[in-house]
Design a protein around this motif. Structure first.
Motif, PDB file in Angstrom:
ATOM      1  N   GLU A 297       0.840  -1.207   0.000  1.00 42.66           N
ATOM      2  CA  GLU A 297       0.000   0.000   0.000  1.00 42.66           C
ATOM      3  C   GLU A 297       0.869   1.249   0.000  1.00 42.66           C
ATOM      4  OE1 GLU A 297      -3.762   1.929   2.529  1.00 42.66           O
ATOM      5  OE2 GLU A 297      -2.682   0.165   3.301  1.00 42.66           O
ATOM      6  N   PHE A 298       1.944   1.206   0.775  1.00 43.36           N
ATOM      7  CA  PHE A 298       2.876   2.337   0.807  1.00 43.36           C
ATOM      8  C   PHE A 298       3.473   2.573  -0.575  1.00 43.36           C
ATOM      9  CE2 PHE A 298       7.131   4.090   1.201  1.00 43.36           C
ATOM     10  CZ  PHE A 298       6.953   5.156   2.062  1.00 43.36           C
ATOM     11  N   LEU A 299       3.890   1.496  -1.243  1.00 40.82           N
ATOM     12  CA  LEU A 299       4.541   1.628  -2.550  1.00 40.82           C
ATOM     13  C   LEU A 299       3.578   2.107  -3.641  1.00 40.82           C
ATOM     14  CD1 LEU A 299       6.852  -1.520  -2.517  1.00 40.82           C
ATOM     15  CD2 LEU A 299       7.543   0.882  -2.314  1.00 40.82           C
ATOM     16  N   ARG A 300       2.289   1.825  -3.478  1.00 43.88           N
ATOM     17  CA  ARG A 300       1.326   2.344  -4.443  1.00 43.88           C
ATOM     18  C   ARG A 300       1.284   3.871  -4.416  1.00 43.88           C
ATOM     19  NH1 ARG A 300      -1.828  -2.377  -3.263  1.00 43.88           N
ATOM     20  NH2 ARG A 300      -2.943  -1.314  -1.568  1.00 43.88           N
ATOM     21  N   GLY A 301       1.420   4.442  -3.228  1.00 50.10           N
ATOM     22  CA  GLY A 301       1.397   5.900  -3.094  1.00 50.10           C
ATOM     23  C   GLY A 301       2.766   6.532  -3.215  1.00 50.10           C
ATOM     24  N   THR A 302       3.811   5.743  -2.905  1.00 52.84           N
ATOM     25  CA  THR A 302       5.182   6.252  -2.930  1.00 52.84           C
ATOM     26  C   THR A 302       6.081   5.213  -3.596  1.00 52.84           C
ATOM     27  OG1 THR A 302       4.722   7.330  -0.794  1.00 52.84           O
ATOM     28  CG2 THR A 302       7.017   7.294  -1.517  1.00 52.84           C
ATOM     29  N   PRO A 303       6.062   5.131  -4.909  1.00 48.79           N
ATOM     30  CA  PRO A 303       6.893   4.128  -5.588  1.00 48.79           C
ATOM     31  C   PRO A 303       8.383   4.379  -5.334  1.00 48.79           C
ATOM     32  CG  PRO A 303       5.267   5.082  -7.092  1.00 48.79           C
ATOM     33  CD  PRO A 303       5.268   5.934  -5.861  1.00 48.79           C
ATOM     34  N   ILE A 304       9.118   3.305  -5.069  1.00 54.68           N
ATOM     35  CA  ILE A 304      10.569   3.389  -4.884  1.00 54.68           C
ATOM     36  C   ILE A 304      11.194   2.380  -5.832  1.00 54.68           C
ATOM     37  CG2 ILE A 304      12.484   3.226  -3.254  1.00 54.68           C
ATOM     38  CD1 ILE A 304      10.492   3.806  -0.997  1.00 54.68           C
ATOM     39  N   ALA A 305      11.828   2.861  -6.857  1.00 52.38           N
ATOM     40  CA  ALA A 305      12.315   1.993  -7.925  1.00 52.38           C
ATOM     41  C   ALA A 305      13.570   1.247  -7.517  1.00 52.38           C
ATOM     42  CB  ALA A 305      12.596   2.834  -9.170  1.00 52.38           C
ATOM     43  N   ALA A 306      13.789   0.097  -8.164  1.00 51.11           N
ATOM     44  CA  ALA A 306      15.029  -0.632  -7.984  1.00 51.11           C
ATOM     45  C   ALA A 306      16.213   0.254  -8.348  1.00 51.11           C
ATOM     46  CB  ALA A 306      15.031  -1.880  -8.861  1.00 51.11           C
ATOM     47  N   ALA A 307      17.330   0.072  -7.653  1.00 47.60           N
ATOM     48  CA  ALA A 307      18.576   0.815  -7.820  1.00 47.60           C
ATOM     49  C   ALA A 307      18.575   2.156  -7.065  1.00 47.60           C
ATOM     50  CB  ALA A 307      18.929   1.064  -9.288  1.00 47.60           C
ATOM     51  N   THR A 308      17.438   2.520  -6.444  1.00 50.40           N
ATOM     52  CA  THR A 308      17.413   3.717  -5.587  1.00 50.40           C
ATOM     53  C   THR A 308      18.357   3.510  -4.412  1.00 50.40           C
ATOM     54  OG1 THR A 308      15.136   4.216  -6.191  1.00 50.40           O
ATOM     55  CG2 THR A 308      15.959   5.206  -4.150  1.00 50.40           C
ATOM     56  N   ARG A 309      19.087   4.547  -4.058  1.00 52.87           N
ATOM     57  CA  ARG A 309      19.969   4.481  -2.883  1.00 52.87           C
ATOM     58  C   ARG A 309      19.285   5.184  -1.711  1.00 52.87           C
ATOM     59  NH1 ARG A 309      25.358   3.154  -3.645  1.00 52.87           N
ATOM     60  NH2 ARG A 309      25.357   3.119  -1.367  1.00 52.87           N
ATOM     61  N   ILE A 310      19.226   4.468  -0.610  1.00 55.78           N
ATOM     62  CA  ILE A 310      18.568   4.987   0.599  1.00 55.78           C
ATOM     63  C   ILE A 310      19.604   5.357   1.625  1.00 55.78           C
ATOM     64  CG2 ILE A 310      17.145   4.274   2.563  1.00 55.78           C
ATOM     65  CD1 ILE A 310      15.441   2.673   0.640  1.00 55.78           C
ATOM     66  N   ALA A 311      19.446   6.537   2.185  1.00 55.84           N
ATOM     67  CA  ALA A 311      20.418   7.010   3.188  1.00 55.84           C
ATOM     68  C   ALA A 311      19.938   6.666   4.583  1.00 55.84           C
ATOM     69  CB  ALA A 311      20.575   8.511   3.074  1.00 55.84           C
TER      70      ALA A 311
END
Length: 311
Positions: A297-311
């Motif tokens: 549900e979170f990803l539907r509203g806030t997509p986070i694509a593969a290869a994204t770097r998270i701090a």
């Protein structure tokens, strides 16, 4: 005869024990709790603690000293002429004059298997350390920090995905039943005490703000334990750029996952995140000002694509 008890506690964790003692027929002479704190949206309202509210419903006198440095407060405690004081997450250190201010002393319900996790945050620290079990103990208090002899113990397993909130709720009911049993034994003059071992002492320091950020350079098992040990409060978090702004995202649940990569790298569109060794997958997340959401549900509203770097 039923015991005349002074009850000392503050948060929700303490309330089931107070209720259990009342249900057992003991007389609650007085309740001590932390003073009301600023609350409400603007912090202008004074909010009474959960124990304070429960005691008022019971019609029991409530006292809220800031500490016991005042001789008047110490004398007031003694004047209740109680058999025993029961202490559960009260939040104040008790001076010797209070510890000895009842006929049988003070008995504390502590949420760990002492001497492991003495101190302020035993539930969170047990999970963060990856412990497989913890428990509740009733001990007779002395002037040290959770150093007194132990009367009764109940062990509770810690599941692999159990959060601090879930363990909190389990332990508060186990602790209530255990204290009820301890007071019944004390009433019958059948409560024995065993000194704590000298080895295995570990301290559960209060959770500091600077340790709530998730460090994906650590092994996945440690990251997973960190997340669930801080859920739901204060919440582990990472930062993510959303629409050009850096936003803090709380992670309130996680599960170990297969995968490898540079720590903090999103490995797929399902939000599998690489750690120093292995990977984790958040299961519940919360944006600032939003409500907790399941991962999909979170990803539907806030997509986070593969290869994204998270701090």
């Amino acid at each position: 005869m039923p015991l005349r008890i002074i009850f000392m506690g503050t948060p929700e964790f303490s309330v089931p024990t107070l209720s259990a003692l009342v249900e057992a027929g003991h007389e609650i002479a007085a309740v001590y709790t932390q003073p009301p704190r600023p609350g409400g949206r603007r912090g202008l309202d004074l909010k009474k603690s959960p124990v304070h509210q429960a005691a008022e419903l019971l019609g029991v006198p409530v006292l809220t000293p800031v500490n016991f440095k005042n001789a008047v407060d110490r004398q007031a405690f003694r004047d209740f002429d109680a058999d025993v004081a029961v202490v559960v997450a009260y939040g104040l250190l008790l001076p010797e004059e209070i510890l000895s201010g009842t006929r049988y002393g003070c008995y504390n319900g502590h949420a760990s298997l002492l001497p492991r996790w003495r101190g302020a945050a035993p539930i969170q620290r047990a999970i963060m350390a990856g412990d497989r079990e913890t428990g509740m103990m009733v001990m007779k208090m002395d002037k040290g920090l959770d150093t007194g002899p132990v009367a009764l113990t109940r062990t509770v397993p810690i599941g692999e995905t159990m959060t601090a909130g879930e363990l909190h709720d389990k332990l508060m009911h186990v602790g209530a039943a255990l204290m009820r049993e301890a007071m019944a034994k004390l009433e019958a003059d059948d409560l024995s005490l065993t000194p704590q071992p000298e080895d295995g002492i570990v301290y559960a320091a209060k959770i500091a703000k600077d340790e709530t950020r998730i460090d994906f350079a650590k092994p996945a098992a440690d990251v997973h334990n960190h997340i669930r040990g801080l859920s739901p409060f204060p919440g582990a978090w990472f930062e993510l750029e959303i629409a050009g702004r850096t936003e803090r995202i709380k992670v309130l649940g996680s599960e170990p996952a297969a995968g490898a990569g540079a720590p903090g790298t999103v490995l797929d569109d399902g939000l599998t995140i690489a750690c120093g060794d292995g990977a984790v997958r958040p299961t519940r997340l919360q944006r600032a000002g939003g409500k907790p959401l399941a991962r999909l549900e979170f990803l539907r509203g806030t997509p986070i694509a593969a290869a994204t770097r998270i701090a």
